[in-house]
Design an enzyme around this catalytic site. Structure first.
Site, PDB file in Angstrom:
ATOM      1  CG  HIS A  99      -1.712  -1.022   1.611  1.00 44.50           C
ATOM      2  ND1 HIS A  99      -1.269  -2.147   2.238  1.00 44.50           N
ATOM      3  CD2 HIS A  99      -3.045  -1.183   1.438  1.00 44.50           C
ATOM      4  CE1 HIS A  99      -2.288  -2.967   2.427  1.00 44.50           C
ATOM      5  NE2 HIS A  99      -3.376  -2.415   1.945  1.00 44.50           N
ATOM      6  CG  ASP A 102       1.866  -0.886   3.320  1.00 44.67           C
ATOM      7  OD1 ASP A 102       1.123  -0.521   4.235  1.00 44.67           O
ATOM      8  OD2 ASP A 102       1.544  -1.701   2.425  1.00 44.67           O
TER       9      ASP A 102
HETATM   10  C1  XUL Z   1      -7.501  -6.339   4.435  1.00 44.44           C
HETATM   11  C2  XUL Z   1      -6.716  -6.746   3.254  1.00 44.44           C
HETATM   12  C3  XUL Z   1      -5.872  -5.690   2.628  1.00 44.44           C
HETATM   13  C4  XUL Z   1      -5.816  -5.777   1.138  1.00 44.44           C
HETATM   14  C5  XUL Z   1      -5.122  -4.626   0.475  1.00 44.44           C
HETATM   15  O1  XUL Z   1      -8.257  -7.341   4.978  1.00 44.44           O
HETATM   16  O2  XUL Z   1      -6.757  -7.885   2.853  1.00 44.44           O
HETATM   17  O3  XUL Z   1      -4.604  -5.764   3.165  1.00 44.44           O
HETATM   18  O4  XUL Z   1      -5.196  -6.957   0.729  1.00 44.44           O
HETATM   19  O5  XUL Z   1      -5.578  -3.407   0.887  1.00 44.44           O
END
Ligand code: XUL
Ligand code: CO
Length: 443
Positions: A99, A102
């Protein structure tokens, strides 16, 4: 500088190895059904769980002890990139995923946040020049910051919609810059708490408008990668709009988005929706919508998203069955959206966890491949539906009959004979294939 000094590159040593820092079943070069394990499994490390998270839970502070603990801000962000590429290389993983938040801290303004992003994206790009590890996908975190309290693209506040658009715009540019294989949307706050204050139709229409603008922008900058919706029924929001694959598919169909989107299916999200992992994979597969996988597992005793490393051989087998039947994951991969338990707080645990998941999926792959080669389930299922290969059954599937003709057929029947579904027999066969595979690799 090495962050994981005591750990060397993890090599395949085979099932009899007692070395905790070796693969027992995952042999990247071994061919299974004509492709190498590395090519089929396409493992990916999730940046957030492995480098950003610290074991914080709603009842207590972080427990993780990491070699970058003494750093802060951009220095911390840079150290994490260095550590990440060291871990990728040592684990020999072909992909990673992140993300935006992150990889770099948010600034006081969007401009400052983007500047921080640019510094770290530049650094990642440099590392990627010499590393074999590629970007499976990136995504925008539109759930942590308080501005997303009522949603992002489904917020009642148009300024939040605009801010979210700016985040995804930046994310798409990053995907292009780093040569990402996919781009992911997980709508953790895209849903509602209570209908008493919610215009559900406007929220869903806006979400579709948001996705269409994302498609348009990707075209504009020449980013030609699958967009992946990651369904989840709840947590953090009580009711999320991308509840499961079937709900997500209806949404994409209604809003004319199926040409651009597929699904990123997460095991623990499937079980939260009251489905099995393989149910969600099957639903996506038969609709040509299986894009990628967040490989983890939940806990049947707990009702939330525990994001455990996928060590369940049975579940991995059934998942790999769907993936192989799909002809593989294409540009997708098996991304370990999984975290070490709060009690597994040492840096070594990051390696133990990934090795455990990779080995367990390698076994699943082998068993699934054998089940398909031997047509075990295929021939049973073919036989089970054989009434549709001739007579009235063939007329039904070829669309050559009517209620009038079917009534005539039914009136002439003197008895209806069903056959057993053989559930227990088939389960026993799966067990046999798992045990055979395990004994053949140990032999
Ligand atoms: C949350 C989840 C996230 C997504 C990306 O449950 O799975 O980490 O994979 O935002
Ligand atoms: Co996920």
């Amino acid at each position: 500088m090495a962050y994981f000094e005591n750990i060397n590159k993890i090599e395949f040593e085979g099932a009899s190895s007692k070395n905790p820092f070796a693969f027992k079943y995952y042999n990247p070069e071994e061919s299974v059904g004509g492709q190498t394990m590395e090519e089929i499994l396409r493992f990916s490390v999730a940046y957030w769980h492995t480098f950003t998270a610290d074991g914080t839970d709603p009842f207590g502070a972080g427990t993780a002890i990491r070699p970058w603990d003494n750093l802060k801000g951009m220095d911390l962000a840079k150290a994490r990139v260095e550590a990440a590429f060291e871990l990728f290389e040592k684990l020999n993983v072909p992909f990673f995923a992140f993300h935006d938040v992150d990889i770099a801290p948010e600034g006081r303004t969007l401009k400052e946040t983007n500047e921080n992003q640019d510094v770290i994206l530049g650094m990642i790009k440099e590392y990627m020049k010499t590393s074999k590890t590629k970007l499976l996908w990136n995504t925008a975190n539109m759930f942590t910051n308080p501005r997303y309290v009522h949603g992002a693209a489904t917020s009642p506040n148009a300024d939040v919609f605009a801010y979210s658009a700016a985040k995804v715009k930046k994310g798409l540019e990053a995907a292009k810059e780093l040569g990402a294989e996919n781009y992911v949307f997980w709508g953790g706050r895209e849903g509602y708490e209570t209908l008493l204050n919610t215009n559900m139709k406007l929220e869903q229409d806006n979400l579709a408008r948001f996705f269409h603008m994302a498609v348009d922008y990707a075209k504009e900058i020449g980013l030609n990668v699958p967009f992946l919706i990651e369904p989840k029924p709840k947590e953090p929001t009580k009711h999320q709009y991308d509840f499961d694959v079937a709900t997500g598919l209806a949404f994409l169909q209604k809003y004319d988005l199926t040409d651009y989107f597929k699904f990123n299916i997460e095991a623990n999200h499937a079980t939260l929706a009251g489905h099995t992992f393989e149910h969600e994979l099957r639903t996506a597969r038969i609709n040509g919508m299986l894009g990628s996988v967040d490989a983890n597992q939940g806990d049947t005793l707990l009702g939330w998203d525990t994001d455990e490393f996928p060590t369940d051989i049975y579940s991995n087998t059934l998942a790999m069955y769907e993936i192989l039947k799909n002809g593989g994951l294409g540009k997708g991969g098996l991304n370990f959206d999984a975290k070490v338990r709060r009690g597994s707080f040492e840096a070594d645990d990051l390696f133990h966890a990934h090795i455990a998941g990779m080995d367990a999926f390698a076994i699943g792959l082998k068993v699934a491949n054998k089940l398909i080669e031997d047509k075990v389930l295929d021939s049973f299922i073919e036989d089970r539906y054989s009434s549709y290969n001739e007579g009235i059954g063939l007329a039904i599937v070829e669309g050559r009959t009517s209620f009038r003709e079917l009534e005539n057929h039914a009136l002439q029947l003197t008895e209806i004979r069903n056959t057993s579904g053989r559930t227990e027999r088939l389960k026993a066969v799966i067990n046999q294939y798992i045990l055979e595979t395990l004994s053949s690799v140990t032999a």
